[in-house]
Every structure is written in structure tokens, then in C-alpha cells.
Design a protein around this motif. Structure first.
Motif, PDB file in Angstrom:
ATOM      1  N   LYS A   1      34.379  32.787  45.694  1.00  0.00           N
ATOM      2  CA  LYS A   1      34.455  34.079  45.024  1.00  0.00           C
ATOM      3  C   LYS A   1      33.243  34.267  44.119  1.00  0.00           C
ATOM      4  O   LYS A   1      32.812  33.325  43.444  1.00  0.00           O
ATOM      5  CB  LYS A   1      35.743  34.168  44.199  1.00  0.00           C
ATOM      6  CG  LYS A   1      37.013  34.128  45.032  1.00  0.00           C
ATOM      7  CD  LYS A   1      38.240  34.244  44.137  1.00  0.00           C
ATOM      8  CE  LYS A   1      39.520  34.215  44.962  1.00  0.00           C
ATOM      9  NZ  LYS A   1      40.733  34.317  44.100  1.00  0.00           N
ATOM     10  N   PRO A   2      32.671  35.459  44.122  1.00  0.00           N
ATOM     11  CA  PRO A   2      31.510  35.693  43.250  1.00  0.00           C
ATOM     12  C   PRO A   2      31.901  35.575  41.784  1.00  0.00           C
ATOM     13  O   PRO A   2      33.018  35.907  41.388  1.00  0.00           O
ATOM     14  CB  PRO A   2      31.080  37.121  43.609  1.00  0.00           C
ATOM     15  CG  PRO A   2      32.315  37.753  44.177  1.00  0.00           C
ATOM     16  CD  PRO A   2      33.061  36.655  44.883  1.00  0.00           C
ATOM     17  N   ALA A   3      30.976  35.069  40.996  1.00  0.00           N
ATOM     18  CA  ALA A   3      31.247  34.935  39.568  1.00  0.00           C
ATOM     19  C   ALA A   3      31.430  36.310  38.954  1.00  0.00           C
ATOM     20  O   ALA A   3      30.748  37.269  39.337  1.00  0.00           O
ATOM     21  CB  ALA A   3      30.089  34.205  38.902  1.00  0.00           C
ATOM     22  N   PRO A   4      32.380  36.440  38.034  1.00  0.00           N
ATOM     23  CA  PRO A   4      32.593  37.749  37.411  1.00  0.00           C
ATOM     24  C   PRO A   4      31.354  38.213  36.649  1.00  0.00           C
ATOM     25  O   PRO A   4      30.669  37.413  36.006  1.00  0.00           O
ATOM     26  CB  PRO A   4      33.766  37.508  36.450  1.00  0.00           C
ATOM     27  CG  PRO A   4      33.757  36.021  36.216  1.00  0.00           C
ATOM     28  CD  PRO A   4      33.256  35.399  37.485  1.00  0.00           C
ATOM     29  N   ALA A   5      31.067  39.489  36.778  1.00  0.00           N
ATOM     30  CA  ALA A   5      29.905  40.047  36.104  1.00  0.00           C
ATOM     31  C   ALA A   5      30.106  40.030  34.582  1.00  0.00           C
ATOM     32  O   ALA A   5      31.219  40.265  34.091  1.00  0.00           O
ATOM     33  CB  ALA A   5      29.657  41.473  36.576  1.00  0.00           C
ATOM     34  N   VAL A   6      29.046  39.681  33.861  1.00  0.00           N
ATOM     35  CA  VAL A   6      29.109  39.670  32.402  1.00  0.00           C
ATOM     36  C   VAL A   6      28.906  41.101  31.903  1.00  0.00           C
ATOM     37  O   VAL A   6      27.917  41.740  32.248  1.00  0.00           O
ATOM     38  CB  VAL A   6      28.019  38.750  31.829  1.00  0.00           C
ATOM     39  CG1 VAL A   6      28.047  38.787  30.291  1.00  0.00           C
ATOM     40  CG2 VAL A   6      28.190  37.331  32.344  1.00  0.00           C
TER      41      VAL A   6
END
Length: 265
Positions: free
Chosen positions: A253-258
Motif C-alpha cells: 500500500k502506498p504510504a499516506p500522503a503527509v
């Protein structure tokens, strides 16, 4: 069918039902030469965990109107090629004209194509558990399976490298948590052991198993037709996974956007 055979079949069915209810060990005659499948049914019936035709994992107590019994252990019948007698020598079986192949595109397709059928695969002792494995190997890998000269299902893991070839991955009992639909499970227990194809993952120490000579309807040439049971993994030796059935690893899963707070640090 002769009257005597009908009576014998009715008796076998009644005894099997009693075994399911009481948890008794049941001896089922698989042919006229008294090669038997000894089945130990569980005292408690546990729903089987299977993968349905939509790829969903579900719990079921029956499939196509047939109850799925819970089984502790099976000592299946013997395998020996009807023409060559090969099984005790070197474990190599010749393709002697058994031309029938089955749909192996998916585990569910193979189940639907074989369920309820008596498949001897040139076995002297009829529809035994190794017979079903034999036609899968022919249909899937275009070659034979070996019991490594033993004539017994449990012998299939004695020459795992030979049976796997380039077509299967090999796993052992310690890997049972990895079992998935389409894996061919080999069990010890008794004189011959047992083999069948998993229809889902292991749950609470049991796995749904498609196989022959495991309590299905009696076959004229010996053994019993393909059916489904929910069997304990306590006697598992190992298993083969067809490489075409290997599930791709899930994409990370892509890392959550900051979130941009507008604050310069």
C-alpha cells in the motif's frame, strides 16, 4: 448392480453415518481384494473452509447437496498399475492409454469436473486417492506422479523433487498455515496414508479436501468416488503447489500522503 452389491453398499453407507455420529473408526471395503480405507470420523462436525467460485473464503457444511464430514485420519488404499504392476519397484508409472484428462484451469474447475466420479487411472485397486492425484499430474503437468516405489499415498513425499519437477513447489508440514486451494496434501497414518487437493486454507486444524476413497459412493472397480471431507492436519507430511496456482504477492500500500500545513520547518 447385483442384489448382493446393493445390500453391501447400503450397509457401508449406514456404517459410515454411524461413524460420523459417534466418532468411531470405520473400515470401508474398497474392493474385492479387501484393500480398505480406514476412516476415523470426528466426534464433532466442523464446517469446512473453502474458496468459492468467486474467490471468496467461506464456511460450508455441504457442497452440491452433499454433507462434508469431519475426519481425523484416513488410511487409504494401495496403488499399482493394472498392466505393469509397477509400484513396488522404482515408482515409475507408464501412460498405458488412460486418455481422460480433466479441467485443471483452477482448483474449483478441477473440483467441478471430478466430484462424484469414479476415476481409477489404471489402478489395479480402482478409485483410490493416488488415482485422483495421478490424473491431476497428467492433466496439469503432462506426466505421472510417483509413490516412490511404495504403492502408498504417503510415499509421494519420499521423492518430492521428482514429483515436483518444474511444475510444483514443495512445502512441508511446518508450512501448513500457507495451505491454499489447489495444494496437493500428503498425509501419513496407517499403512498407506492419504492424498487429496485442498479446497481452502487450514482453519482450527482442519482443511477441506477433495479426494477419492475417503467415504464417497462405492465404485464398481474398487475404492470410492471423489468427494469432499474436512480433515485434520495432524498427520500432514507435506504438500505440492501447482506453480500456475501461485497467488501473486499483494502490492504494498502506498504510504499516506503527509498533509501540507503550510508551516515551514
Amino acid at each position: 448392480m447385483k442384489k448382493g452389491k446393493i445390500i453391501s453398499l447400503i450397509i457401508a453407507i449406514v456404517v459410515a453415518i454411524i461413524g460420523c455420529v459417534t466418532g468411531a473408526v470405520v473400515n470401508i471395503n474398497s474392493n474385492n481384494e479387501n484393500f480398505n480405507a480406514t476412516i476415523e470420523y470426528s466426534e464433532e462436525q466442523i464446517p469446512a473452509t473453502v474458496v468459492d467460485d468467486q474467490g471468496e473464503i467461506i464456511n460450508v457444511e455441504e457442497i452440491q447437496g452433499e454433507e462434508i464430514p469431519t475426519v481425523e485420519e484416513i488410511d487409504g488404499g494401495k496403488f499399482e498399475d493394472v498392466d505393469t504392476g509397477v509400484s513396488e519397484a522404482d515408482g515409475e508409472y507408464a501412460d498405458l492409454g488412460w486418455a481422460e484428462t480433466f479441467n485443471v484451469s483452477t482448483p474449483d474447475a478441477f473440483k467441478n469436473d471430478t466430484l462424484g466420479k469414479c476415476i481409477s487411472a489404471n489402478n489395479k485397486f480402482g478409485s483410490q486417492c493416488v488415482s485422483l492425484a495421478r490424473v491431476f499430474w497428467w492433466s496439469y503437468a503432462d506426466r505421472d506422479v510417483s509413490t516412490c516405489g511404495t504403492g502408498a499415498a504417503k510415499g509421494m513425499m519420499d521423492c518430492a523433487e521428482q514429483n515436483a519437477g518444474d511444475d510444483f513447489l514443495v512445502y512441508w508440514a511446518k508450512d501448513e498455515r500457507q495451505i491454499q486451494a489447489g495444494d496437493w496434501l500428503v498425509f501419513k497414518g496407517g499403512l498407506y496414508g492419504h492424498v487429496g487437493m485442498a479446497l481452502g486454507p487450514v482453519k482450527n486444524g482442519y482443511v477441506a479436501l477433495l479426494g477419492e476413497n475417503q467415504g464417497g459412493k462405492a465404485c464398481e472397480g474398487g475404492g470410492a468416488a471423489t468427494n469432499i471431507i474436512n480433515i485434520s492436519t495432524k498427520n500432514l507430511i507435506g504438500f505440492y503447489r501447482p506453480k500456475k496456482y501461485v497467488k501473486p504477492a499483494p502490492k504494498p500500500k502506498p504510504a499516506p500522503a503527509v498533509p501540507d500545513t503550510g508551516i515551514v520547518k
